[in-house]
Design an enzyme around this catalytic site. Structure first.
Site, PDB file in Angstrom:
ATOM      1  N   HIS A  19       0.840  -1.200   0.000  1.00  0.00           N
ATOM      2  CA  HIS A  19       0.000   0.000   0.000  1.00  0.00           C
ATOM      3  C   HIS A  19       0.877   1.254   0.000  1.00  0.00           C
ATOM      4  CE1 HIS A  19      -3.160  -2.600   2.162  1.00  0.00           C
ATOM      5  NE2 HIS A  19      -3.665  -2.331   0.968  1.00  0.00           N
ATOM      6  N   LYS A  43     -15.481  -8.329   4.133  1.00  0.00           N
ATOM      7  CA  LYS A  43     -14.241  -8.569   4.876  1.00  0.00           C
ATOM      8  C   LYS A  43     -14.498  -8.481   6.376  1.00  0.00           C
ATOM      9  CE  LYS A  43     -11.164  -6.860   1.280  1.00  0.00           C
ATOM     10  NZ  LYS A  43     -10.077  -5.929   0.957  1.00  0.00           N
ATOM     11  N   ARG A  94      -1.536  -6.541  -8.064  1.00  0.00           N
ATOM     12  CA  ARG A  94      -0.475  -7.470  -7.697  1.00  0.00           C
ATOM     13  C   ARG A  94      -0.371  -8.616  -8.684  1.00  0.00           C
ATOM     14  NH1 ARG A  94      -3.065  -7.950  -1.931  1.00  0.00           N
ATOM     15  NH2 ARG A  94      -4.536  -8.783  -3.389  1.00  0.00           N
ATOM     16  N   SER A 132      -3.057  -7.735   2.770  1.00  0.00           N
ATOM     17  CA  SER A 132      -3.440  -7.539   4.170  1.00  0.00           C
ATOM     18  C   SER A 132      -4.018  -8.812   4.769  1.00  0.00           C
ATOM     19  CB  SER A 132      -4.464  -6.409   4.288  1.00  0.00           C
ATOM     20  OG  SER A 132      -3.896  -5.183   3.942  1.00  0.00           O
TER      21      SER A 132
END
Length: 170
Positions: A19, A43, A94, A132
């Protein structure tokens, strides 16, 4: 002269070195980069919105960036982007799986407001595997997360895991 405002939305639970890389690079593309710390109903966050905002503020301060602002939001991304006066949404990629999701999201956002462009930044090669979710899983099982987060974020995560209890101890 009109200032170009960009937003970088995410849950940042916790903020990772990946990040930070996108923030550092994204702020070069706009006059002002607003980091939007949001909630995601799909989440299960480890940290509250207020804790995540404080973490992101601390990390941005450490980066020494002066054209970055951190704002919490809980709204449809395009409504929030319009409210902030943004013309650009910055997203980090990513892997191919990220691209498929982000491509679909960018298409939907374009349908909602064709005047706001989505810009994709590829993660630095050394940071591409960091997520994360994985950082939290590693910490919950007692693994070392220092390669993936700053020292201060590591301390926050370790402190939270000590309160929650390591999964490896169950």
């Amino acid at each position: 002269m009109t200032k170009r405002i960009g937003i970088y939305p995410g849950t940042f639970d916790p903020i990772t070195l990946g990040h930070a890389d996108i923030i550092r690079r994204g702020c070069k593309l706009v006059d002002r980069l607003i980091i939007g710390v949001t909630t995601n109903p799909s989440k299960n966050p480890m940290f509250s919105p207020e804790e995540r905002i404080a973490m992101v503020e601390r990390e941005v301060t450490a980066l020494g960036l002066d054209n970055v602002e951190i704002v919490g939001f809980n709204a449809l991304l395009m409504h929030w982007a319009e409210k902030m006066g943004a013309s650009v949404i910055v997203r980090g990629l990513r892997a191919v799986a990220d691209f498929e999701y982000e491509y679909q999201m960018a298409g939907m956002n374009q349908q909602l407001n064709e005047n706001i462009e989505t810009v994709f930044l590829m993660a630095d090669v050394s940071l591409q595997p960091i997520a994360s979710k994985l950082v939290k899983e590693i910490a919950l099982f007692g693994g070392e997360i220092a390669p993936f987060v700053s020292q201060s974020v590591r301390e926050d995560v370790i402190s939270r895991v000590s309160k929650l209890g390591r999964l490896g101890d169950l």
